[in-house]
Structure formats: C-alpha cells, structure tokens
Design an enzyme around this catalytic site. Structure first.
Site, PDB file in Angstrom:
ATOM      1  N   GLY A 291     -60.079  74.567  42.380  1.00  0.00           N
ATOM      2  CA  GLY A 291     -61.551  74.380  42.387  1.00  0.00           C
ATOM      3  C   GLY A 291     -61.773  73.619  43.624  1.00  0.00           C
ATOM      4  N   PRO A 292     -63.093  73.666  44.061  1.00  0.00           N
ATOM      5  CG  PRO A 292     -65.404  74.322  43.776  1.00  0.00           C
ATOM      6  CD  PRO A 292     -64.098  74.095  43.098  1.00  0.00           C
ATOM      7  N   PRO A 293     -63.472  71.005  46.378  1.00  0.00           N
ATOM      8  CG  PRO A 293     -63.388  70.926  48.834  1.00  0.00           C
ATOM      9  CD  PRO A 293     -63.950  71.579  47.886  1.00  0.00           C
TER      10      PRO A 293
ATOM     11  CD  GLU B 294     -88.471  70.371  55.306  1.00  0.00           C
ATOM     12  OE1 GLU B 294     -88.057  70.996  54.249  1.00  0.00           O
ATOM     13  OE2 GLU B 294     -87.614  70.213  56.232  1.00  0.00           O
TER      14      GLU B 294
ATOM     15  CG  ASP C 252     -83.972  76.377  57.071  1.00  0.00           C
ATOM     16  OD1 ASP C 252     -83.356  75.757  56.177  1.00  0.00           O
ATOM     17  OD2 ASP C 252     -85.228  76.154  57.331  1.00  0.00           O
TER      18      ASP C 252
ATOM     19  CB  THR D   2     -64.317  69.966  41.150  1.00  0.00           C
ATOM     20  OG1 THR D   2     -62.992  70.487  41.647  1.00  0.00           O
ATOM     21  CG2 THR D   2     -65.574  70.727  41.515  1.00  0.00           C
ATOM     22  N   GLY D   3     -62.228  66.782  40.655  1.00  0.00           N
ATOM     23  CA  GLY D   3     -61.427  66.128  39.643  1.00  0.00           C
ATOM     24  C   GLY D   3     -60.368  66.548  39.340  1.00  0.00           C
ATOM     25  CE  LYS D   4     -58.744  70.562  43.708  1.00  0.00           C
ATOM     26  NZ  LYS D   4     -60.256  70.371  44.325  1.00  0.00           N
ATOM     27  CB  THR D   5     -56.735  64.163  42.630  1.00  0.00           C
ATOM     28  OG1 THR D   5     -56.469  65.308  43.710  1.00  0.00           O
ATOM     29  CG2 THR D   5     -55.593  62.974  42.736  1.00  0.00           C
TER      30      THR D   5
END
Ligand code: ADP
Ligand code: MG
Ligand code: ZN
Length: 630
Positions: A201-203, A424, A498, A205-208
């Site tokens: 999973g991406p950094p 903007e 952009d 995301t709670g893997k550790t």
C-alpha cells in the site's frame, strides 16, 4: 547440567514427573497465565528448567514440536534460551518467580574477562579483515548481528482497534492471529498457514501499524527490522544479519518477523541497480533460503511491507515465500471518517463538529496525513487559547497538512496576488460549470509553503472513473492557465504543476486506460525498472503517436476551459475580485461569488477586454461586506 533427555511425548498422555521441552514463547505465556514455581537458568547450556503452578487437572499445552502434551505440577519444563539473560527474558515478558537460580556470572572483572576474551580475539580478526577496506573499525563488533528490534508482547500493545477502516485487510490478517494463538488447532487438522505475507500500500496507509497490531492481537513477540538496515557496504553482512534474525525468531516462536520496506533488499535482481548490488543480491538470497528453510509449523510468520510491489523480485513472491498479499489502499470517505474519529479520541472536540465533512474534504489523504491533521488542529486550538477543537482549526489543519503553514509574514507582491486570484478563480469557475467535476469546496489565495493559492474540490468516492470525468478534470486543471492568459495576456510560472499533473493524467488515459480511439484498447508501458533501463513495449512510431495524442487531449481540454471562461468573463472577474478582497472563499461566501447577480453591462465587459489587451489593473467594484467572519 544434564543434557536433557527429550521425551517424545505422546499427545495427551499424562506422564508425571517427566521432562517436556517447550518453546520460549510458550514458556513466556505459561509464566503469565499459570506462574512458575521453580526456575533454573543455565547460561552455560542455554536452557532453563522450570515447573509451572498447575492444579489437579493437568494442563494441555503444545510442546516444542507443536504436539499437545499434558503437564502436571511436577512436570519439568525445559526451554532453550540460547544466549538470553534473565533480563532479556523479562524483556520478553517472562514473569519471574520470587526466587530463581542462575549460574550466569552477572558482573565482576573475572566474568567480564571470561565473556569478552573470545570476543576481543574475534574483534582483532575482524579489524584485520575489515581494516584493509577502511573505516569500519568501530562498527566491526556486532556487525553481523541482526538489527531487528524486539517489541515484547508486554509493551503497550496495539490491537486491531487501533487501526481504523481497512476492514478487509484486518479480516485477512485475523487468520494469522488465530494461528499464532492456537497453532496446535491448525496442526491437528493438518492446515498450514502461509509463512510470508506481504502488506502492500502507499506510504502512510498503516502497514507498519497493522503489522504491530497483529503481534499485539496474538500476544507474541515481534521482531521488526527495516529492509534498508540489511544493506551494508560489505558483501555478506546483510546475509549474516538475516540468518541471525531468523535464528532469534525461531528461538522465540511463536512470533512475528516484520521486514518493513522490503523493496530496499528485494528489488528485482535483473534490474541491475548500479552499486552495491552484489550485497543486496546475497541478502535477498539469504531471505529466500531462510523462508524456504523453516517449517511453517514452528510458528514464525514473516510479514513484510512495501509500497513498491512492482519492483520486487519475482522469486520473493513464489509459493512458500511471500505468497499472500494484503492490500492497503488510501482510505475512502468512510475509512477517513473512522480514522479521524479514532485519532479524535482523547482530544477535546467541539460538540457540533461534523467530522464527516472533514472526511469528504480530505480525498487522497493517507491515515498518517489524517492523524497529523487531528494533531495540527489540536495544536492550533491550544495556540489560540480555545477550549475545544473547532471547525476553523480543522479546516486550517487541512491546509497545513497539504501545503504547510500560512506564510503570513511573506509580503506577497500585489501583482502576484492578482495573478493568483485569477488563476484560482479560473479553476473554480470551470469546475463549477462542467457537469462531471466534483463540487468546489474552497478557494484560497493565502500563500502557504510553496503554493500561492489553491482550489479545493469536495471529492465523492467513485469506484470507476470515466473518460468524460477525466476530460472535465483536465479542463479544470488547465483553467488556471487559461484564466491568467485571458486576464493578463501573459502567463506566469504559476500553472506549472497543473500542466504537469494534466500531462500525466492525459498520458494515463491513453497508455493505461485505453481511452484513445487512435491508439486503441491496449496498454503501453515500460517495465518498472530503474531509470534509464526501461524497455518499451511499443515502437518509436507509436511513441510519437502517443505524444501527439497527449497533446491533442490537452489542447482540447484547454479549449474547453478557455471557452467557458470567455463566455463567463464577468463572473470570472467577479470571483477574482472577491478573492482579492477576502482571500478565502468557502461556504455561503463561495456560493454567493458563484451566484449573486453581477454587473454584466457592456461597460464591465469592456473594462475586462481592455485589460486583456493592456494588462492594466481592472477595477470592478468589489463587494467587501461578503461573508467573512473576522
Ligand atoms: P505505513 O507503514 O503504511 O507507511 P504507518 O503504519 O507507519 O504507515 O502509519 C503511520 C501512522 O498513521 C500510524 O502510526 C497511525 O497513527 C496513522 N494511521 C495510518 N493508517 C491508519 C489507520 N488505518 N487507522 C488509524 N491510524 C492510522
Ligand atoms: Mg511503514
Ligand atoms: Zn493551478
């Protein structure tokens, strides 16, 4: 010490007064649940003998081989502790009895000498070996020990309750927890559990977090090491560390080995990373050997985490190694809400705060970002001397997490400010006018970090994205540029990110999603290997076509944006002026900017077109009373 005769205990046969060998993990568990009445630690042979406090009914536990045995109050239990000291045992959570005996020489010069003499000798040899390669003297000792940190099961432990959302991942890992807790149940049926599980999973995301929660749920020791710690300058050191770590783990079974960021060692060997790859290769090989080498029934489960599963060596993913994958994605709206609520616990939050709104605003945030957000909001609240975290603090915290703190001190040049306002306003107006684009939530021209301003959309989670939605997104992205061009007859460096984002998206539409008629339904990709070594799977001719097609898609989107802005130039000027006056538009103020009646008289339009030519500042009366609360 008598070399213990290990009886092959028959399952469930009570044998009074005999000796049973159990694992260290089991010993720790026993010491906690039933207490130990007698303990002898024999440092010389690396074993300990103990008896457990058991009532009249014998206790059924698995022995070192995983077979169920019955123990009574006078069964002698033997566990292999290798070189662990009594203090190490305690670290592991072993509850020591009142008095125990040990023959370890605890201190004193003699003891020191005895322990260190052989080491000194070794050190000298090592120095000799490494000295010639320079600079490693002070590191030589303990060099090949694994750096795995042991998190004992007694530390304040994390459980699945500490992981919000990610329900499927938790469900997948529940099986592992069950296994670590009741190994013999699985073995009785003949079921084996996967040895290796890859958390992907991406950094952030709670893997550790999840890996630690598995250990916490199962109540077993947890060896944690990061892939990069295996990679050293010297060939062979990483491999030795891997060997040492697995040996330690087996002694402490049941337990979990966690290799964080495994891609640091596990990169595809064919990829040919320059420098130090022989070392990496050996380390990787050693991991493969160890993974193959242990019987899944010893109760060691190897978890690994990566955010780059695509670069991993296929050998790592073969059956019997990391053959299970648990995917963690960036949380969806529901997941974000759950994470916000979890991190809101223990913080004082205003009663009428609706975290669901915050969850909707934070599309693309990872769990780590959200946890950071709650903390930033709390800090802001303290700094403002308020009693509870309010909506203002939460909103501001979102901005901070995205772009860093406001740069109040920075004196923004008025011209830059005006450029930003038009830029903007352009994004916002096009997003508003196109049917496929998410609703505009907030526009700001307050400088933050390296950003002049931003337009934030309120993203709805959609499982499938459509080509027309992508086209809408592209037009919205390029609208900043189109607006600047229209208002000032000139373009700044403002839109550069952009344009970059739009290009990447257009390219994806063609090469990954098959959304181009010309290039058809196929993917065009280079294999993910280090830069400079890509192998394209298409011809140079096709590459040219892709480039042309990207350009065409972007031009079309740019034209859409330009058309909308041209047809609504008075509205554009109005929003830009509102922004200049109020800096931030959201809620009713934003709605008003979009909808309130404006002067669309020829004079106003003329002023605008004149400025288009001359670049002179435009003076459209600004509504200063707006909705901004100060
Ligand atoms: P990763 O290893 O995937 O990069 P971490 O496990 O290090 O991510 O997560 C970092 C922090 O983010 C955690 O300590 C936790 O505070 C928070 N976090 C991430 N995901 C979640 C989640 N699902 N629930 C609660 N907190 C989370
Ligand atoms: Mg991590
Ligand atoms: Zn922009």
């Amino acid at each position: 010490m008598v070399a213990g005769v290990v009886l092959t205990a028959w399952a469930c046969m009570p044998v009074p007064g005999r000796q049973v060998e159990i694992t260290l993990g089991q010993a720790v568990a026993l010491s906690k649940s039933h207490a130990i009445s007698k303990l002898e630690v024999d440092a010389e042979s690396g074993t300990m003998m103990m008896t457990a406090v058991v009532g009249d009914t014998p206790l059924k536990i698995p022995d070192a081989r995983g077979q169920l045995v019955e123990i009574t109050k006078d069964t002698e239990l033997r566990a292999n502790i290798a070189s662990l000291s009594v203090a190490d045992l305690q670290q592991l959570g072993f509850v020591l009895p009142e008095n125990y005996s040990t023959n370890a020489i605890s201190s004193g010069l003699v003891g020191m000498l005895l322990t260190f003499l052989p080491l000194l000798f070794l050190l000298m040899i090592l120095l000799f070996v490494f000295g010639s390669r320079g600079g490693a003297q002070d590191k030589a000792l303990g060099f090949v020990r694994s750096r795995a940190r042991l998190v004992s099961p007694d530390r304040p432990r994390l459980t699945f309750a500490d992981v919000a959302g990610s329900e499927e991942a938790k469900q997948d890992l529940l099986e592992v927890v069950e296994f670590l807790k009741n190994r013999w149940k699985f073995q009785a049926i003949g079921a084996t559990i996967p040895k290796g599980i890859l958390l992907v999973g991406p950094p952030g995301t709670g893997k550790t977090l999840l890996a630690r929660a598995v250990a916490g749920e199962a109540g077993v020791p947890f060896f944690s090491v990061s892939g990069s710690e295996f990679v050293e300058l010297f060939v062979g050191v990483g491999a030795a560390r891997v060997r040492d770590m697995f040996a330690q783990a087996k002694r402490n079974a049941p337990c979990i080995i966690f290799i964080d960021e495994i891609d640091a060692v596990g990169r595809s060997r064919s990829g040919g990373m320059p420098g130090g790859h022989e070392e990496r290769e050996q380390t990787l090989n050693q991991i493969l050997v160890e993974m193959d080498g242990f019987d899944p029934n010893v109760g060691v489960v190897v978890l690994a985490a990566t955010n780059r599963p695509d670069v991993l060596d296929p050998a790592l993913l073969r059956p019997g190694r990391f053959d299970r994958r648990v995917a963690l994605d960036l949380p969806d709206t529901g997941g974000r809400l759950a994470i916000l609520q979890l991190h809101g616990k223990g913080k004082v939050i205003d009663k009428d705060i609706d975290l669901a709104v915050i969850a909707k605003e934070t599309h693309g945030f990872s769990g780590a970002d959200l946890s950071n957000l709650m903390n930033e909001a709390a800090i802001l609240t303290v700094r403002r001397d308020k009693k509870a975290i309010g909506m203002k603090e939460l909103e501001e915290a979102i901005d901070r997490v995205i772009a860093g703190p406001e740069r109040k001190s920075l004196r923004v040049n008025p011209k830059d400010k005006e450029t930003t306002a038009y830029h903007e306003a352009g994004h916002a107006l096009v997003a508003r006018m196109l049917p496929n684009v998410d609703p505009v939530h907030k526009i700001s021209i307050v400088a933050r970090g390296s950003m002049g301003g931003y337009t934030r959309l309120l993203t709805e989670d959609r499982y499938f994205l459509t080509a027309s939605k992508f086209r809408g997104t592209l037009a919205t992205l390029l609208a900043g540029h189109a607006s600047e061009e229209m208002a000032f007859n000139e373009v700044s460096t403002g839109p550069h990110s952009d344009i970059k984002q739009a290009t990447a998206l257009a390219r994806k539409m063609i090469t990954e999603f098959g959304m181009s008629k010309k290039l058809g339904l196929r993917t065009y990709g280079a294999e993910p290997v280090p830069v400079g070594m890509e192998r394209k799977d298409y011809s140079d001719y096709t590459a040219r076509m892709i480039d042309d097609e990207v350009k065409e898609i972007l031009e079309e989107a740019h034209e859409t944006a330009r058309k909308i802005l041209r047809e609504n130039r008075a509205r554009l000027a109005h929003i830009a002026n509102r922004l200049l006056a109020q800096e931030t538009l959201e809620g009713p103020g934003l709605e008003a900017a979009f909808d309130e009646p404006i002067d669309e008289s020829p004079a106003a339009a003329a002023a605008f077109s004149e400025r288009e030519v001359s670049g002179k500042p435009l003076t459209v009366p600004t509504n200063r009373d707006g909705h901004r609360e100060e």
